[in-house]
Motif scaffolding. Structure first.
Motif, PDB file in Angstrom:
ATOM      1  N   PRO A   1       6.131   6.437   2.215  1.00  0.00           N
ATOM      2  CA  PRO A   1       5.070   5.806   1.558  1.00  0.00           C
ATOM      3  C   PRO A   1       4.783   4.425   1.855  1.00  0.00           C
ATOM      4  O   PRO A   1       3.456   4.146   1.481  1.00  0.00           O
ATOM      5  CB  PRO A   1       4.955   6.296   0.137  1.00  0.00           C
ATOM      6  N   LEU A   2       5.569   3.331   1.581  1.00  0.00           N
ATOM      7  CA  LEU A   2       5.315   2.021   1.231  1.00  0.00           C
ATOM      8  C   LEU A   2       4.994   1.200   2.455  1.00  0.00           C
ATOM      9  O   LEU A   2       5.963   1.212   3.472  1.00  0.00           O
ATOM     10  CB  LEU A   2       6.504   1.531   0.566  1.00  0.00           C
TER      11      LEU A   2
ATOM     12  N   LEU B   1      -4.892  15.225   4.625  1.00  0.00           N
ATOM     13  CA  LEU B   1      -3.523  15.291   5.313  1.00  0.00           C
ATOM     14  C   LEU B   1      -3.503  16.518   6.030  1.00  0.00           C
ATOM     15  O   LEU B   1      -4.068  17.621   5.560  1.00  0.00           O
ATOM     16  CB  LEU B   1      -2.143  15.615   4.298  1.00  0.00           C
TER      17      LEU B   1
ATOM     18  N   SER C   1       0.906  -1.211   0.078  1.00  0.00           N
ATOM     19  CA  SER C   1      -0.029  -0.078   0.104  1.00  0.00           C
ATOM     20  C   SER C   1       0.884   1.213  -0.241  1.00  0.00           C
ATOM     21  O   SER C   1       1.994   1.557   0.998  1.00  0.00           O
ATOM     22  CB  SER C   1      -0.876   0.060   1.455  1.00  0.00           C
ATOM     23  N   GLU C   2       0.632   2.106  -0.980  1.00  0.00           N
ATOM     24  CA  GLU C   2       1.446   3.285  -0.844  1.00  0.00           C
ATOM     25  C   GLU C   2       0.611   4.726  -0.675  1.00  0.00           C
ATOM     26  O   GLU C   2      -0.530   4.758  -1.222  1.00  0.00           O
ATOM     27  CB  GLU C   2       1.934   3.588  -2.390  1.00  0.00           C
ATOM     28  N   GLU C   3       1.051   5.462  -0.009  1.00  0.00           N
ATOM     29  CA  GLU C   3       0.390   6.637   0.407  1.00  0.00           C
ATOM     30  C   GLU C   3       1.145   7.479  -0.340  1.00  0.00           C
ATOM     31  O   GLU C   3       2.330   8.152  -0.031  1.00  0.00           O
ATOM     32  CB  GLU C   3       0.613   7.090   1.726  1.00  0.00           C
ATOM     33  N   ARG C   4       1.102   8.109  -1.756  1.00  0.00           N
ATOM     34  CA  ARG C   4       1.761   9.016  -2.642  1.00  0.00           C
ATOM     35  C   ARG C   4       2.135  10.376  -1.958  1.00  0.00           C
ATOM     36  O   ARG C   4       3.407  10.587  -2.599  1.00  0.00           O
ATOM     37  CB  ARG C   4       0.696   9.184  -3.777  1.00  0.00           C
ATOM     38  N   ALA C   5       1.308  10.792  -1.370  1.00  0.00           N
ATOM     39  CA  ALA C   5       1.692  12.172  -0.780  1.00  0.00           C
ATOM     40  C   ALA C   5       2.615  12.170   0.504  1.00  0.00           C
ATOM     41  O   ALA C   5       3.115  13.246   0.696  1.00  0.00           O
ATOM     42  CB  ALA C   5       0.625  13.107  -0.717  1.00  0.00           C
ATOM     43  N   LEU C   6       3.012  11.269   0.938  1.00  0.00           N
ATOM     44  CA  LEU C   6       3.747  11.259   2.187  1.00  0.00           C
ATOM     45  C   LEU C   6       5.001  10.725   2.066  1.00  0.00           C
ATOM     46  O   LEU C   6       5.376   9.837   0.919  1.00  0.00           O
ATOM     47  CB  LEU C   6       3.037  10.292   3.230  1.00  0.00           C
ATOM     48  N   SER C   7       6.190  11.262   2.944  1.00  0.00           N
ATOM     49  CA  SER C   7       7.406  10.774   2.609  1.00  0.00           C
ATOM     50  C   SER C   7       7.822   9.384   2.824  1.00  0.00           C
ATOM     51  O   SER C   7       8.784   8.825   2.553  1.00  0.00           O
ATOM     52  CB  SER C   7       8.469  11.745   3.426  1.00  0.00           C
TER      53      SER C   7
ATOM     54  N   PRO D   1       0.988  18.156   1.023  1.00  0.00           N
ATOM     55  CA  PRO D   1       1.246  17.040   0.175  1.00  0.00           C
ATOM     56  C   PRO D   1       2.498  17.209  -0.544  1.00  0.00           C
ATOM     57  O   PRO D   1       2.456  18.404  -1.059  1.00  0.00           O
ATOM     58  CB  PRO D   1      -0.154  16.709  -0.645  1.00  0.00           C
ATOM     59  N   LYS D   2       3.036  16.239  -1.209  1.00  0.00           N
ATOM     60  CA  LYS D   2       4.080  16.338  -1.916  1.00  0.00           C
ATOM     61  C   LYS D   2       3.809  17.272  -3.215  1.00  0.00           C
ATOM     62  O   LYS D   2       4.518  17.984  -3.831  1.00  0.00           O
ATOM     63  CB  LYS D   2       4.711  14.865  -2.572  1.00  0.00           C
TER      64      LYS D   2
ATOM     65  N   LEU E   1      -4.447  16.373  -0.043  1.00  0.00           N
ATOM     66  CA  LEU E   1      -5.040  14.843  -0.195  1.00  0.00           C
ATOM     67  C   LEU E   1      -4.158  14.005  -0.752  1.00  0.00           C
ATOM     68  O   LEU E   1      -3.169  14.538  -1.202  1.00  0.00           O
ATOM     69  CB  LEU E   1      -6.164  15.079  -1.519  1.00  0.00           C
ATOM     70  N   SER E   2      -4.121  12.781  -0.550  1.00  0.00           N
ATOM     71  CA  SER E   2      -3.021  11.759  -0.830  1.00  0.00           C
ATOM     72  C   SER E   2      -3.950  10.452  -0.996  1.00  0.00           C
ATOM     73  O   SER E   2      -4.780   9.946  -0.429  1.00  0.00           O
ATOM     74  CB  SER E   2      -2.251  11.478   0.438  1.00  0.00           C
ATOM     75  N   PRO E   3      -3.557   9.841  -2.257  1.00  0.00           N
ATOM     76  CA  PRO E   3      -4.195   8.808  -2.853  1.00  0.00           C
ATOM     77  C   PRO E   3      -3.593   7.584  -2.083  1.00  0.00           C
ATOM     78  O   PRO E   3      -2.431   7.458  -1.985  1.00  0.00           O
ATOM     79  CB  PRO E   3      -3.977   8.918  -4.394  1.00  0.00           C
ATOM     80  N   GLU E   4      -4.367   6.696  -1.769  1.00  0.00           N
ATOM     81  CA  GLU E   4      -3.734   5.413  -1.369  1.00  0.00           C
ATOM     82  C   GLU E   4      -3.948   4.284  -2.474  1.00  0.00           C
ATOM     83  O   GLU E   4      -4.806   4.053  -3.053  1.00  0.00           O
ATOM     84  CB  GLU E   4      -4.770   4.924  -0.310  1.00  0.00           C
ATOM     85  N   LEU E   5      -2.664   3.660  -2.692  1.00  0.00           N
ATOM     86  CA  LEU E   5      -2.747   3.106  -3.953  1.00  0.00           C
ATOM     87  C   LEU E   5      -2.496   1.581  -3.529  1.00  0.00           C
ATOM     88  O   LEU E   5      -1.476   1.341  -2.632  1.00  0.00           O
ATOM     89  CB  LEU E   5      -1.590   3.368  -5.024  1.00  0.00           C
ATOM     90  N   LYS E   6      -2.958   0.457  -3.896  1.00  0.00           N
ATOM     91  CA  LYS E   6      -2.631  -0.890  -3.545  1.00  0.00           C
ATOM     92  C   LYS E   6      -1.794  -1.469  -4.792  1.00  0.00           C
ATOM     93  O   LYS E   6      -2.216  -1.442  -5.935  1.00  0.00           O
ATOM     94  CB  LYS E   6      -4.114  -1.646  -3.753  1.00  0.00           C
ATOM     95  N   ILE E   7      -0.809  -2.056  -4.647  1.00  0.00           N
ATOM     96  CA  ILE E   7       0.157  -2.533  -5.511  1.00  0.00           C
ATOM     97  C   ILE E   7       0.348  -4.372  -5.262  1.00  0.00           C
ATOM     98  O   ILE E   7       0.813  -4.428  -4.060  1.00  0.00           O
ATOM     99  CB  ILE E   7       1.717  -1.983  -5.411  1.00  0.00           C
TER     100      ILE E   7
END
Lengths: 126, 178
Positions: A56-57, B103, A48-54, B107-108, B54-60
Protein backbone atom coordinates in the motif's frame (compact mmCIF):
# COMPACT_ATOMS: atom_id res chain seq x y z
CA UNK A 1 5.70 26.43 -22.41
CA UNK A 2 3.56 25.78 -19.36
CA UNK A 3 4.80 24.44 -16.04
CA UNK A 4 3.90 20.78 -15.64
CA UNK A 5 3.23 19.35 -12.21
CA UNK A 6 4.22 15.70 -12.01
CA UNK A 7 3.48 13.20 -9.30
CA UNK A 8 5.95 10.33 -9.11
CA UNK A 9 4.63 7.50 -6.95
CA UNK A 10 7.44 5.26 -5.77
CA UNK A 11 6.55 2.17 -3.69
CA UNK A 12 8.42 1.96 -0.39
CA UNK A 13 8.45 -0.65 2.39
CA UNK A 14 8.37 1.97 5.12
CA UNK A 15 8.57 5.76 5.47
CA UNK A 16 12.04 7.07 4.67
CA UNK A 17 14.48 8.83 6.94
CA UNK A 18 15.47 12.39 5.95
CA UNK A 19 18.83 11.25 4.53
CA UNK A 20 17.23 8.44 2.48
CA UNK A 21 14.70 10.90 1.10
CA UNK A 22 17.40 13.40 0.14
CA UNK A 23 19.37 10.67 -1.63
CA UNK A 24 16.28 9.59 -3.53
CA UNK A 25 15.49 13.15 -4.61
CA UNK A 26 19.09 13.70 -5.74
CA UNK A 27 18.98 10.51 -7.84
CA UNK A 28 15.63 11.43 -9.31
CA UNK A 29 16.79 14.90 -10.32
CA UNK A 30 20.04 13.48 -11.68
CA UNK A 31 17.97 11.15 -13.91
CA UNK A 32 15.99 14.18 -15.13
CA UNK A 33 19.26 16.01 -15.87
CA UNK A 34 20.53 13.03 -17.85
CA UNK A 35 17.50 13.50 -20.13
CA UNK A 36 18.34 17.23 -20.37
CA UNK A 37 15.46 18.29 -18.16
CA UNK A 38 17.43 20.86 -16.24
CA UNK A 39 14.72 22.84 -14.48
CA UNK A 40 12.99 19.98 -12.63
CA UNK A 41 12.59 20.57 -8.92
CA UNK A 42 10.83 18.66 -6.15
CA UNK A 43 8.33 21.06 -4.61
CA UNK A 44 6.60 18.67 -2.22
CA UNK A 45 6.55 15.09 -0.99
CA UNK A 46 4.13 12.97 0.98
CA UNK A 47 3.09 9.36 1.40
CA UNK A 48 0.17 7.77 -0.33
CA UNK A 49 -1.56 4.66 0.91
CA UNK A 50 -3.98 2.43 -0.95
CA UNK A 51 -5.74 0.87 2.01
CA UNK A 52 -7.17 -2.16 0.27
CA UNK A 53 -4.05 -3.41 -1.47
CA UNK A 54 -1.21 -5.56 -0.15
CA UNK A 55 1.58 -3.16 -1.18
CA UNK A 56 0.00 0.00 0.00
CA UNK A 57 2.66 2.61 0.73
CA UNK A 58 4.22 4.97 -1.82
CA UNK A 59 6.26 8.08 -1.42
CA UNK A 60 5.01 10.74 -3.80
CA UNK A 61 7.35 13.40 -5.13
CA UNK A 62 5.67 16.44 -6.63
CA UNK A 63 7.95 17.74 -9.38
CA UNK A 64 7.67 20.96 -11.31
CA UNK A 65 9.20 21.33 -14.76
CA UNK A 66 8.56 23.35 -17.88
CA UNK A 67 11.26 22.04 -20.14
CA UNK A 68 10.11 18.71 -21.44
CA UNK A 69 7.36 16.72 -23.04
CA UNK A 70 5.78 13.83 -21.20
CA UNK A 71 7.72 11.14 -23.11
CA UNK A 72 11.05 12.70 -22.06
CA UNK A 73 9.83 12.93 -18.48
CA UNK A 74 8.77 9.27 -18.57
CA UNK A 75 12.23 8.39 -19.94
CA UNK A 76 13.85 10.26 -17.04
CA UNK A 77 11.76 8.27 -14.58
CA UNK A 78 12.72 5.07 -16.39
CA UNK A 79 16.41 6.05 -16.16
CA UNK A 80 15.96 6.62 -12.43
CA UNK A 81 14.47 3.14 -12.05
CA UNK A 82 17.32 1.58 -14.04
CA UNK A 83 20.04 3.40 -12.11
CA UNK A 84 18.52 2.38 -8.82
CA UNK A 85 17.72 -1.12 -10.01
CA UNK A 86 14.13 -0.77 -8.79
CA UNK A 87 12.20 -3.86 -9.73
CA UNK A 88 8.80 -2.41 -8.93
CA UNK A 89 6.93 -0.36 -11.48
CA UNK A 90 6.18 3.21 -10.56
CA UNK A 91 3.41 5.56 -11.50
CA UNK A 92 3.81 8.99 -12.99
CA UNK A 93 0.74 11.17 -13.01
CA UNK A 94 0.07 14.60 -14.46
CA UNK A 95 -3.17 16.56 -14.64
CA UNK A 96 -4.28 14.48 -17.63
CA UNK A 97 -2.19 11.31 -17.73
CA UNK A 98 -1.38 8.37 -15.53
CA UNK A 99 1.56 6.33 -16.76
CA UNK A 100 2.95 3.15 -15.26
CA UNK A 101 6.67 2.99 -15.90
CA UNK A 102 9.02 0.03 -15.55
CA UNK A 103 12.82 0.06 -15.51
CA UNK A 104 13.07 -2.37 -18.43
CA UNK A 105 11.07 -0.18 -20.84
CA UNK A 106 12.79 0.98 -24.03
CA UNK A 107 12.43 4.50 -25.43
CA UNK A 108 10.13 2.99 -28.03
CA UNK A 109 7.93 1.38 -25.35
CA UNK A 110 7.63 4.74 -23.61
CA UNK A 111 6.75 6.67 -26.75
CA UNK A 112 4.14 3.99 -27.55
CA UNK A 113 2.73 4.21 -24.02
CA UNK A 114 2.52 8.01 -24.10
CA UNK A 115 0.90 7.94 -27.54
CA UNK A 116 -1.64 5.40 -26.36
CA UNK A 117 -2.52 7.50 -23.30
CA UNK A 118 -2.63 10.64 -25.45
CA UNK A 119 -5.08 8.90 -27.77
CA UNK A 120 -7.32 7.88 -24.86
CA UNK A 121 -7.20 11.43 -23.42
CA UNK A 122 -8.17 12.90 -26.82
CA UNK A 123 -11.03 10.42 -27.22
CA UNK A 124 -12.31 11.42 -23.79
CA UNK A 125 -12.23 15.08 -24.74
CA UNK A 126 -14.10 14.54 -28.02
CA UNK B 1 -23.45 -5.08 -21.54
CA UNK B 2 -23.70 -1.27 -21.53
CA UNK B 3 -24.89 -0.30 -24.99
CA UNK B 4 -23.33 2.86 -26.39
CA UNK B 5 -25.49 5.11 -28.56
CA UNK B 6 -25.39 4.25 -32.25
CA UNK B 7 -23.10 7.14 -33.13
CA UNK B 8 -20.63 5.74 -30.59
CA UNK B 9 -20.28 9.08 -28.77
CA UNK B 10 -19.84 8.17 -25.15
CA UNK B 11 -20.76 11.62 -23.77
CA UNK B 12 -24.43 10.73 -24.18
CA UNK B 13 -24.07 8.39 -21.27
CA UNK B 14 -22.85 9.05 -17.76
CA UNK B 15 -22.25 6.52 -15.04
CA UNK B 16 -21.95 6.82 -11.27
CA UNK B 17 -20.93 4.10 -8.83
CA UNK B 18 -21.90 4.12 -5.15
CA UNK B 19 -20.55 2.17 -2.20
CA UNK B 20 -18.84 2.21 1.19
CA UNK B 21 -15.09 2.77 0.94
CA UNK B 22 -13.88 2.70 4.52
CA UNK B 23 -15.20 1.18 7.77
CA UNK B 24 -14.31 2.21 11.30
CA UNK B 25 -12.76 -0.80 13.03
CA UNK B 26 -14.63 -0.27 16.31
CA UNK B 27 -18.14 0.98 15.45
CA UNK B 28 -18.73 -0.36 11.92
CA UNK B 29 -19.51 3.20 10.80
CA UNK B 30 -18.41 3.85 7.27
CA UNK B 31 -17.63 6.43 4.62
CA UNK B 32 -19.61 6.13 1.41
CA UNK B 33 -18.58 7.61 -1.90
CA UNK B 34 -20.03 8.41 -5.29
CA UNK B 35 -17.64 7.89 -8.18
CA UNK B 36 -18.23 9.49 -11.57
CA UNK B 37 -17.09 6.99 -14.18
CA UNK B 38 -15.41 8.54 -17.20
CA UNK B 39 -14.73 5.38 -19.16
CA UNK B 40 -17.92 3.51 -20.01
CA UNK B 41 -16.09 0.24 -20.52
CA UNK B 42 -15.52 0.46 -16.77
CA UNK B 43 -19.30 0.59 -16.21
CA UNK B 44 -19.54 -2.57 -18.27
CA UNK B 45 -16.89 -4.26 -16.12
CA UNK B 46 -18.72 -3.22 -12.94
CA UNK B 47 -21.95 -4.78 -14.21
CA UNK B 48 -20.16 -8.00 -15.12
CA UNK B 49 -18.68 -8.15 -11.61
CA UNK B 50 -15.09 -7.89 -12.83
CA UNK B 51 -14.67 -4.60 -10.96
CA UNK B 52 -16.40 -4.42 -7.61
CA UNK B 53 -13.91 -3.61 -4.80
CA UNK B 54 -13.21 -0.09 -3.57
CA UNK B 55 -10.03 1.21 -2.03
CA UNK B 56 -9.50 4.58 -0.37
CA UNK B 57 -6.38 6.55 -1.25
CA UNK B 58 -4.93 8.30 1.75
CA UNK B 59 -2.36 11.06 1.81
CA UNK B 60 -0.08 10.95 4.85
CA UNK B 61 2.03 14.01 5.63
CA UNK B 62 3.82 12.82 8.73
CA UNK B 63 4.78 9.60 10.55
CA UNK B 64 5.25 9.62 14.30
CA UNK B 65 7.69 7.24 15.96
CA UNK B 66 6.05 5.21 18.76
CA UNK B 67 9.27 5.24 20.82
CA UNK B 68 10.18 8.95 20.98
CA UNK B 69 6.93 10.38 19.52
CA UNK B 70 9.04 12.58 17.27
CA UNK B 71 8.94 12.80 13.47
CA UNK B 72 9.97 9.31 12.27
CA UNK B 73 11.93 10.81 9.36
CA UNK B 74 14.15 12.68 11.79
CA UNK B 75 14.58 10.27 14.71
CA UNK B 76 17.15 7.45 15.03
CA UNK B 77 14.70 4.59 15.66
CA UNK B 78 13.95 1.89 13.09
CA UNK B 79 10.57 0.27 12.48
CA UNK B 80 10.32 -3.25 13.93
CA UNK B 81 13.41 -2.86 16.15
CA UNK B 82 13.03 -3.16 19.94
CA UNK B 83 14.11 -0.39 22.28
CA UNK B 84 14.02 -1.14 26.03
CA UNK B 85 11.62 -3.99 25.23
CA UNK B 86 9.28 -1.83 23.13
CA UNK B 87 8.91 -2.36 19.40
CA UNK B 88 9.19 0.73 17.21
CA UNK B 89 5.99 1.28 15.30
CA UNK B 90 4.71 3.98 13.00
CA UNK B 91 1.77 6.25 13.73
CA UNK B 92 0.34 8.03 10.70
CA UNK B 93 -0.37 11.72 11.30
CA UNK B 94 -1.95 14.38 9.12
CA UNK B 95 -4.06 11.93 7.10
CA UNK B 96 -6.30 13.21 4.32
CA UNK B 97 -8.58 11.29 2.00
CA UNK B 98 -7.26 11.93 -1.49
CA UNK B 99 -9.40 9.73 -3.70
CA UNK B 100 -10.62 6.26 -4.45
CA UNK B 101 -9.73 3.36 -6.69
CA UNK B 102 -11.86 0.62 -8.11
CA UNK B 103 -10.33 -2.83 -7.84
CA UNK B 104 -10.40 -5.95 -9.94
CA UNK B 105 -9.02 -7.89 -6.97
CA UNK B 106 -10.94 -8.42 -3.73
CA UNK B 107 -10.27 -5.59 -1.25
CA UNK B 108 -8.82 -6.37 2.18
CA UNK B 109 -12.17 -5.45 3.69
CA UNK B 110 -14.84 -7.22 1.59
CA UNK B 111 -17.49 -4.73 2.75
CA UNK B 112 -15.72 -1.98 0.76
CA UNK B 113 -17.24 -2.47 -2.66
CA UNK B 114 -19.53 -0.94 -5.26
CA UNK B 115 -23.09 -1.67 -4.22
CA UNK B 116 -24.94 0.45 -6.81
CA UNK B 117 -24.46 1.79 -10.31
CA UNK B 118 -26.46 4.54 -11.99
CA UNK B 119 -26.41 4.93 -15.76
CA UNK B 120 -27.76 8.13 -17.30
CA UNK B 121 -28.57 8.05 -21.01
CA UNK B 122 -29.86 10.85 -23.13
CA UNK B 123 -32.05 9.70 -25.96
CA UNK B 124 -33.67 12.32 -28.19
CA UNK B 125 -33.13 14.94 -25.54
CA UNK B 126 -34.79 12.85 -22.82
CA UNK B 127 -32.99 11.34 -19.89
CA UNK B 128 -33.29 7.63 -19.27
CA UNK B 129 -32.00 6.36 -15.94
CA UNK B 130 -30.96 2.83 -15.13
CA UNK B 131 -30.14 1.66 -11.60
CA UNK B 132 -28.14 -1.51 -10.96
CA UNK B 133 -28.26 -2.83 -7.40
CA UNK B 134 -25.59 -5.35 -6.40
CA UNK B 135 -25.14 -7.18 -3.10
CA UNK B 136 -25.30 -4.78 -0.13
CA UNK B 137 -24.02 -5.02 3.44
CA UNK B 138 -27.39 -3.99 4.81
CA UNK B 139 -30.76 -3.28 3.16
CA UNK B 140 -30.56 0.36 4.18
CA UNK B 141 -27.36 0.87 2.17
CA UNK B 142 -29.31 0.68 -1.10
CA UNK B 143 -31.80 3.32 -0.04
CA UNK B 144 -29.00 5.54 1.22
CA UNK B 145 -27.33 5.31 -2.22
CA UNK B 146 -30.59 6.23 -3.95
CA UNK B 147 -31.07 9.09 -1.49
CA UNK B 148 -27.52 10.24 -2.15
CA UNK B 149 -28.15 10.24 -5.93
CA UNK B 150 -31.28 12.31 -5.34
CA UNK B 151 -29.53 14.72 -2.94
CA UNK B 152 -26.76 15.21 -5.53
CA UNK B 153 -29.44 15.99 -8.14
CA UNK B 154 -28.37 13.04 -10.30
CA UNK B 155 -31.93 11.70 -10.32
CA UNK B 156 -35.33 13.38 -9.86
CA UNK B 157 -37.63 12.56 -6.96
CA UNK B 158 -39.94 10.35 -9.09
CA UNK B 159 -36.98 8.22 -10.16
CA UNK B 160 -35.83 7.91 -6.56
CA UNK B 161 -39.33 6.67 -5.61
CA UNK B 162 -39.38 4.22 -8.52
CA UNK B 163 -35.96 2.79 -7.66
CA UNK B 164 -36.83 2.65 -3.96
CA UNK B 165 -40.03 0.79 -4.75
CA UNK B 166 -38.21 -1.72 -6.96
CA UNK B 167 -35.55 -2.44 -4.35
CA UNK B 168 -38.03 -2.77 -1.52
CA UNK B 169 -39.12 -5.97 -3.30
CA UNK B 170 -35.87 -7.04 -4.97
CA UNK B 171 -32.60 -7.24 -3.05
CA UNK B 172 -30.53 -7.00 -6.22
CA UNK B 173 -31.24 -6.39 -9.91
CA UNK B 174 -31.72 -3.46 -12.26
CA UNK B 175 -34.56 -1.14 -13.08
CA UNK B 176 -35.17 1.73 -15.50
CA UNK B 177 -36.84 5.15 -15.20
CA UNK B 178 -38.98 6.30 -16.97
Amino acid sequence: MVDAKLFVHLPVDKPLKVKEKEELIAELLSAFKSERILDAKVIDSYYSEERALSEPLSIVFVILTAMANIATIAMAVRTFLRNRNVKKEITLTTETLKLTIKGNMSDRDIVKLVKEYGKIAREREE
Amino acid sequence: MVKLPENGKSNFLKAFAFGPIMFASDTGGNIKITLAIGNLQVADRIISGEIRGLSPELKIRKWECSICHDDFEKCDHEVGERYSGLECQLIARGITFSGASMLTVPPKDPRCRITDLLLIREENGRKKLEWYGFRVNSELDRFRSIQSAYDSKLIPQEAAFRFGEFFSINLTGNTVYP
